[in-house]
Design a protein around this motif. Structure first.
Motif, short mmCIF file in Angstrom:
data_model
loop_
_atom_site.label_atom_id
_atom_site.label_comp_id
_atom_site.label_asym_id
_atom_site.label_seq_id
_atom_site.Cartn_x
_atom_site.Cartn_y
_atom_site.Cartn_z
N TRP A 63 0.82 -1.21 0.00
CA TRP A 63 0.00 0.00 0.00
C TRP A 63 0.86 1.27 0.00
CZ3 TRP A 63 -5.10 0.89 -0.71
CH2 TRP A 63 -5.96 -0.21 -0.69
N GLY A 67 -0.87 2.74 -2.86
CA GLY A 67 -1.67 3.85 -2.34
C GLY A 67 -1.24 5.17 -2.94
N ILE A 116 1.46 5.39 5.03
CA ILE A 116 0.57 5.21 3.88
C ILE A 116 -0.29 6.45 3.66
CG2 ILE A 116 -1.40 3.87 3.03
CD1 ILE A 116 -0.19 1.44 4.48
N SER A 232 -5.74 -6.35 -2.94
CA SER A 232 -4.87 -6.44 -1.77
C SER A 232 -5.36 -7.50 -0.79
CB SER A 232 -4.79 -5.08 -1.07
OG SER A 232 -3.99 -5.15 0.09
N ALA A 426 -0.72 -4.29 -6.82
CA ALA A 426 -1.54 -5.07 -5.89
C ALA A 426 -1.71 -6.51 -6.36
CB ALA A 426 -2.90 -4.40 -5.71
#
Length: 503
Positions: A63, A67, A116, A232, A426
Motif C-alpha cells: 500500500w 496507495g 501510507i 490487496s 496489488a
C-alpha cells in the motif's frame, strides 16, 4: 466555449506560443515530473525493510507503493478543472510545493498507517502536477518537434522510476530510510523555481469556469479504491475471511465504475471525458498505456524484491542492479521519439513491447537465482523496450484529439495509467503472497517466493505481448504515416468528439 486552461495563450496564426523557450519549459517540467515519478519506485527497495520493521506482509506494505499510485490516479482528473479555475501555472507550482511538504511528513511518519496516509497526500499533490506539465509541453512544441521533445521527456519518464531503487537503496543501507522522502524537499524547491521562471504565464481566464464534479470524484475513489482493496485482500492468508471481503470490495468497485461511466457520458462537464475513446488512436493508445503498466512498472516492483528475498542482496545493490535498465531506457526513449516522428507509432511501440517481453522471459528464467551479474543482459534488453513506450504512447494517444481536449485527454490518460500501476502492483503482490505458505524462517520460504516471482513475471509477459499486438492497429509504417493532430482552428469542428471545453 471556455478556453482550454492547459493551453498557453497564442494567436490563431501561431502554433507555438510566445514566451519562454519551449526547451526551457521542457527543463522546468522535467524537474517537477522527475520528483513525482521518482517516488513511484524509490520505496521499492525499502519494501523488504518495511516488512521487517513493521512485521507486515507484502500485501500490507505494498500500500505504500500502490496507495501513492492510486492517489495520483484519483487526483489527476481534477487537474484540468483546478487549472481552469485558478490558473495552470499557479496550480502546478502549488502542487510541487505541496508534494515537497507531504514528502517531509512521509519521512517523519512513525507508523505504517501514517506513512501510507502521507504517501496518499504525496500522490494527490503529484496527481495535479503531472498532467498540467505534460499538457503544457504538448501545446508548447510545434507538431514536427513533439516526437523529439517527448522522446527527451521520456528519458525522465523512464529514468526516474528506474533510478528510484538505486537512490532508495543507498539511503536504506546507510540507515537513512527517511531520506528517501526528505530528498524531495530540495528537488521540489528547484522545480518551483524553474517553473516560476520558464513556464509561460497563464492567459486571461473567462468567468465561465468548469465546475468540479464532486460526485464523479467520489465514484472514482470508491470504484478504483474498491478494486485496489479487493486485489490487496486476496493476498491475505488462505482461508481467512479476507477472501469474502475481497470479492465484496471488487463488487462495490465495479458497480461504482459502472455508475461513473453512465454519469460521465451524460454530463456536459464530466470529470473524465470518456467521449475521447471514440477517437481510435486515443482508445488504442489508452488501452496500451493502462495494460502496459503491468510489464513496465511491475517488473521494477518485482526485481528488487527478488534479489533481496531470494539472495539476501542489500538494498543498494538491488537498486544498482537496475542501472542497465535505466541506461538502455534513456537511449531508446530518444530514438523511439525520432522513429515515431518519421514512421509513426506502430513500429516503435510494437518493437518496444516485444523487446520488453524478451527481457521478462529471461528475468523469469532467473527467478530462483536472480544474481545481479546474470541480470545485466536481460535488463538491457528490457530497458531497450521499456524506454520506447512512454514518450511514444503519450504523443500518439493525444495526437488525433482536438486541441481544446488536450488537457482533459492528458488527465484521463494519466489517471488510468496511475490507477493501472496501483492495481498492477496489488495483483503482483497478491500473487507473491499467495505463493508463500510458510513463515520467513522456514527453509522452503525462498523456493516458494521464487515460484511466486515466476508466476508474476508470466503475467507481466502476457500483458506485454497483448500490448505489442494492439500496437499493430495503430497508424504508421509500412503504410504512409501522416500526422493527424487538429490545428487550433479545427478544435471546434462538429466532427470532433464533444468535450467539456466544447460544451
Amino acid at each position: 466555449m471556455t478556453r482550454d486552461p492547459l493551453a498557453p495563450a497564442a494567436t490563431a496564426s501561431a502554433d507555438v506560443p510566445r514566451g519562454p523557450s519551449p526547451w526551457a519549459t521542457l527543463l522546468a517540467v522535467s524537474v517537477g515530473s522527475f520528483m513525482t515519478i521518482l517516488d513511484v519506485t524509490v520505496v521499492n527497495v525499502a519494501i523488504h525493510s518495511l516488512q521487517q520493521e513493521y512485521d507486515a506482509s507484502t500485501s500490507d506494505v505494498q500500500w505504500v507503493v500502490s496507495g501513492y499510485a492510486l492517489a495520483l490516479g484519483i487526483a489527476t482528473p481534477l487537474a484540468g478543472a483546478l487549472g481552469e479555475r485558478f490558473g495552470m501555472k499557479r496550480v502546478y507550482l502549488l502542487s510541487l510545493a505541496s508534494f515537497a511538504a507531504a514528502s517531509l511528513l512521509c519521512g517523519l511518519a512513525p507508523t505504517l498507517p501514517l506513512l501510507i496516509a502521507a504517501r496518499a497526500l504525496q500522490g494527490l499533490a503529484g496527481g495535479f502536477a503531472l498532467p498540467l506539465g505534460s499538457a503544457r509541453l504538448f501545446t508548447t512544441f510545434p507538431e514536427d518537434k513533439r516526437g523529439l521533445a517527448f522522446g527527451v521527456f521520456g528519458v525522465v519518464l523512464v529514468f526516474a522510476p528506474t533510478i528510484g531503487p538505486l537512490v532508495g537503496g543507498a539511503f536504506v543501507d546507510a540507515g537513512l530510510r527517511s531520506w528517501i522522502f526528505f530528498v524531495n524537499v530540495p528537488i521540489g524547491a528547484l522545480g518551483v523555481f524553474l517553473g516560476s521562471r520558464f513556464i509561460g504565464a497563464d492567459g486571461p481566464r473567462t468567468g465561465d469556469t468548469r465546475r468540479i464534479d464532486l460526485p464523479g470524484v467520489a465514484l472514482v475513489c470508491v470504484g478504483f479504491g474498491g478494486l485496489l482493496l479487493g486485489a490487496s485482500l486476496l493476498g491475505s492468508p488462505t482461508g481467512s475471511s479476507a477472501g469474502v471481503q475481497a470479492w465484496v470490495a471488487f463488487a462495490v468497485g465495479a458497480v461504482a465504475l459502472l455508475v461513473l461511466v453512465t454519469v460521465q457520458l451524460r454530463s456536459a462537464h464530466p470529470l473524465l471525458d470518456l467521449r475521447l475513446y471514440r477517437v481510435r488512436t486515443y482508445a488504442i493508445g489508452s488501452t496500451i498505456n493502462a495494460l502496459g503498466q503491468i510489464p513496465f512498472f511491475g517488473t521494477q516492483f518485482l526485481l528488487p524484491l527478488s534479489m533481496q528475498v531470494v539472495l539476501d542482496v542489500d538494498a543498494f545493490d538491488a537498486g544498482l542492479a537496475l542501472l542497465p535498465l535505466a541506461l538502455a531506457s534513456g537511449v531508446s526513449g530518444v530514438l523511439a521519439g525520432q522513429a515515431r516522428d518519421r514512421w509513426g507509432p506502430k513500429v516503435p511501440l510494437a518493437v518496444g513491447f516485444l523487446l520488453l517481453a524478451g527481457g521478462i522471459v529471461l528475468l523469469r528464467d532467473r527467478a530462483a537465482n536472480p544474481d545481479p551479474q546474470s541480470l545485466i543482459g536481460p535488463l538491457l534488453l528490457a530497458g531497450a523496450g521499456a524506454g520506447a513506450i512512454p514518450p511514444t504512447i503519450q504523443v500518439t494517444a493525444l495526437g488525433d484529439i482536438p486541441r481544446a481536449a488536450v488537457g482533459g485527454g492528458t488527465a484521463l490518460l494519466q489517471a488510468t495509467q496511475r490507477v493501472s500501476q496501483a492495481l498492477g502492483v496489488a495483483v503482483l503482490a497478491t500473487i507473491l503472497a499467495r505463493s508463500v505458505t510458510v513463515s520467513t524462517g522456514d527453509h522452503a520460504y525462498r523456493a516458494q517466493y521464487a515460484s511466486g516471482l515466476s508466476t508474476a513475471y508470466s503475467l507481466a509477459l502476457y500483458a506485454a505481448l497483448v500490448c505489442a499486438a494492439l500496437a499493430l492497429f495503430l497508424p504508421g509504417w509500412p503504410a504512409a504515416h501522416e500526422e493527424a493532430i487538429p490545428k487550433r482552428s479545427d478544435a471546434g469542428k462538429a466532427s470532433e468528439p464533444r468535450t467539456p471545453s466544447d460544451s
